[in-house]
Write an enzyme that holds these catalytic residues in place. Sequence first.
Site, PDB file in Angstrom:
ATOM      1  N   LYS A 170       1.817   3.830   9.271  1.00  0.00           N
ATOM      2  CA  LYS A 170       0.617   3.403   8.539  1.00  0.00           C
ATOM      3  C   LYS A 170      -0.577   3.387   9.487  1.00  0.00           C
ATOM      4  O   LYS A 170      -0.418   3.605  10.692  1.00  0.00           O
ATOM      5  CB  LYS A 170       0.841   2.023   7.912  1.00  0.00           C
ATOM      6  CG  LYS A 170       2.242   1.782   7.376  1.00  0.00           C
ATOM      7  CD  LYS A 170       2.659   2.684   6.219  1.00  0.00           C
ATOM      8  CE  LYS A 170       4.060   2.295   5.757  1.00  0.00           C
ATOM      9  NZ  LYS A 170       4.612   3.128   4.700  1.00  0.00           N
TER      10      LYS A 170
HETATM   11  C1  PLP Z   1       6.008   2.267   4.204  1.00  0.00           C
HETATM   12  C2  PLP Z   1       6.089   1.777   2.843  1.00  0.00           C
HETATM   13  C3  PLP Z   1       6.852   0.646   2.507  1.00  0.00           C
HETATM   14  C4  PLP Z   1       7.742  -0.051   3.488  1.00  0.00           C
HETATM   15  O1  PLP Z   1       7.043  -0.594   4.558  1.00  0.00           O
HETATM   16  P1  PLP Z   1       7.868  -1.275   5.760  1.00  0.00           P
HETATM   17  O2  PLP Z   1       6.833  -2.084   6.463  1.00  0.00           O
HETATM   18  O3  PLP Z   1       8.394  -0.156   6.596  1.00  0.00           O
HETATM   19  O4  PLP Z   1       8.930  -2.112   5.166  1.00  0.00           O
HETATM   20  C5  PLP Z   1       6.827   0.190   1.208  1.00  0.00           C
HETATM   21  N1  PLP Z   1       6.099   0.817   0.262  1.00  0.00           N
HETATM   22  C6  PLP Z   1       5.374   1.913   0.535  1.00  0.00           C
HETATM   23  C7  PLP Z   1       4.563   2.561  -0.553  1.00  0.00           C
HETATM   24  C8  PLP Z   1       5.355   2.442   1.827  1.00  0.00           C
HETATM   25  O5  PLP Z   1       4.651   3.545   2.082  1.00  0.00           O
END
Ligand code: PLP
Length: 375
Positions: free
Chosen positions: A180
């Site tokens: 992210k």
């Molecule tokens: C990356 C992501 C998650 C999970 O995030 P984590 O912090 O790795 O648990 C959940 N939903 C979406 C849409 C994502 O892109």
Amino acid sequence: MIPVMIPQLGEEEAQAAAEAVRSGWVAQGPRVAQFEQEFAAVVGASQGVAVSSCTTALHLALVALGVKPGDEVVVPSLSFIATANAVRYVGATPVFADVDLATGNLTAETIDAVRTPRTRAVIAVHQGGVPFDTAGLRKAAADWGVELVEDAACAAGSTAYGQPAGTGATLAAWSFHPRKLITTGEGGMVTLDDADRAVRLKRLREHGMNVSAADRHKSSQPVIEAYLETAYNYRMTDIQAAVGLVQLGRLPGLVADRRAKAARYQSLLADIDGLVPVRDPSYGQTNYQSFWVLIEPSFGSSRDDVLTELARQGVSARRGIMAAHLEPAYADVTPGPLPVTERITRDSLILPLHHKLTEDDQNHIVGVLRELARP
Ligand SMILES: *Cc1c(COP(=O)(O)O)cnc(C)c1O
């Protein structure tokens, strides 16, 4: 190889992490509290509850809403699988809805098509950073008497209706995974405006305790804690929060850089028939967490052939967003028709976009795509 994504981590983050270690307070403590306040302010919420990931943030959001076995929760199949998994963690049933082709997001119409009297909640995702229609979905959910949880994992720095995505959300869940825009290694947050619910969420992430370990430590009197409900250990560490505080300062610059590079991709790709790059929706701006391109039949090569050729020429692209209903974990679910979801997941790919991507890199990537295009 040109990587698809690189987190922007510098000496400042290393220093901040080192200071947290030297302070002797490494578990959830003052830096987590500060990160919660500052992050919530940036996304326009009054409360932030830091947790170990967006996955655990989504889980706690559903627990806080009282979603339980027998309830249905509408989710997009077109999302990282954690969105659907969170529904199963509380014993409820995920119901897959289709998405809009341009944004990859749920709409009031696609939700309405699969909604039943058992629908307790919807988890809407800001797909790859592209905001969903917050005003439209919040109003529709309120009209239906259904809770709306906002999966904002990818949306730090995105806006809708002139405000940060997540502003005004009942519950929004964020991710600080390195894929992210800003990262704490692993980490997540729930943001909201309801102070009482924030207290409950803080209890849920810390074993159901009525007083946090940090507060107990600060008190000069002995504090005997009570465990009010069966809960979880979903805490973030102060080392992570120290990194997150530095990362938060980078967010505006990161978004500006990504948007400039996305605009350059869009203009370079404009004259290639059959490639449709993601764009801002009419009501908001994406942070371009994922710069995805939809391949139309007129392009002449399949998505997988494009990925193979890009890899051969030193470019690490990725398949587009996954579809949970096509994975073995959801083989026991028979959803209604999801034609747009299946098209996007089959025919889209994500191009490299990060702070180290150069104009030469972009020219090379687009050059490979141009070679593959039907003459
Ligand atoms: C990356 C992501 C998650 C999970 O995030 P984590 O912090 O790795 O648990 C959940 N939903 C979406 C849409 C994502 O892109």
